[in-house]
Motif scaffolding. Structure first.
Motif, PDB file in Angstrom:
ATOM      1  N   ALA A 204    -143.064 -34.251  20.235  1.00 16.66           N
ATOM      2  CA  ALA A 204    -142.212 -33.113  20.576  1.00 16.66           C
ATOM      3  C   ALA A 204    -142.708 -32.522  21.884  1.00 16.66           C
ATOM      4  O   ALA A 204    -143.856 -32.101  21.972  1.00 16.66           O
ATOM      5  CB  ALA A 204    -142.255 -32.061  19.473  1.00 16.66           C
TER       6      ALA A 204
ATOM      7  N   ARG B 227    -142.653 -27.180  15.939  1.00 15.10           N
ATOM      8  CA  ARG B 227    -141.990 -28.476  15.729  1.00 15.10           C
ATOM      9  C   ARG B 227    -142.930 -29.475  15.063  1.00 15.10           C
ATOM     10  O   ARG B 227    -142.516 -30.237  14.193  1.00 15.10           O
ATOM     11  CB  ARG B 227    -141.491 -29.040  17.049  1.00 15.10           C
TER      12      ARG B 227
ATOM     13  N   HIS C   1    -142.307 -31.173  11.416  1.00 13.85           N
ATOM     14  CA  HIS C   1    -142.311 -32.630  11.293  1.00 13.85           C
ATOM     15  C   HIS C   1    -143.270 -33.088  10.195  1.00 13.85           C
ATOM     16  O   HIS C   1    -142.897 -33.885   9.335  1.00 13.85           O
ATOM     17  CB  HIS C   1    -142.695 -33.280  12.630  1.00 13.85           C
TER      18      HIS C   1
END
Length: 55
Positions: free
Chosen positions: A16, A27, A31
């Motif tokens: 990311a 992020r 994830h």
């Protein structure tokens, strides 16, 4: 300078790249929780985020 999170899991190529450090952390955390069922603390993710060149 852009910030980049790279997933530490073997065989996972998730990366990311964002303009904000906090967004890269967020992020990365999402994830790991969604794809790897890991419950991670924000401080655990900091070592996987680095500033990267925009070129």
């Amino acid at each position: 300078m852009p910030e980049q999170f790279q997933c530490p899991e073997d065989g996972c190529g998730f990366v990311a790249r964002t303009d904000e450090y906090d967004e890269a952390i967020a992020r990365g955390g999402r994830h790991l929780e969604q794809q790897h069922d890991e419950d991670v603390d924000e401080s655990d993710l900091e070592k996987y985020v680095a500033s990267v060149s925009s070129t």
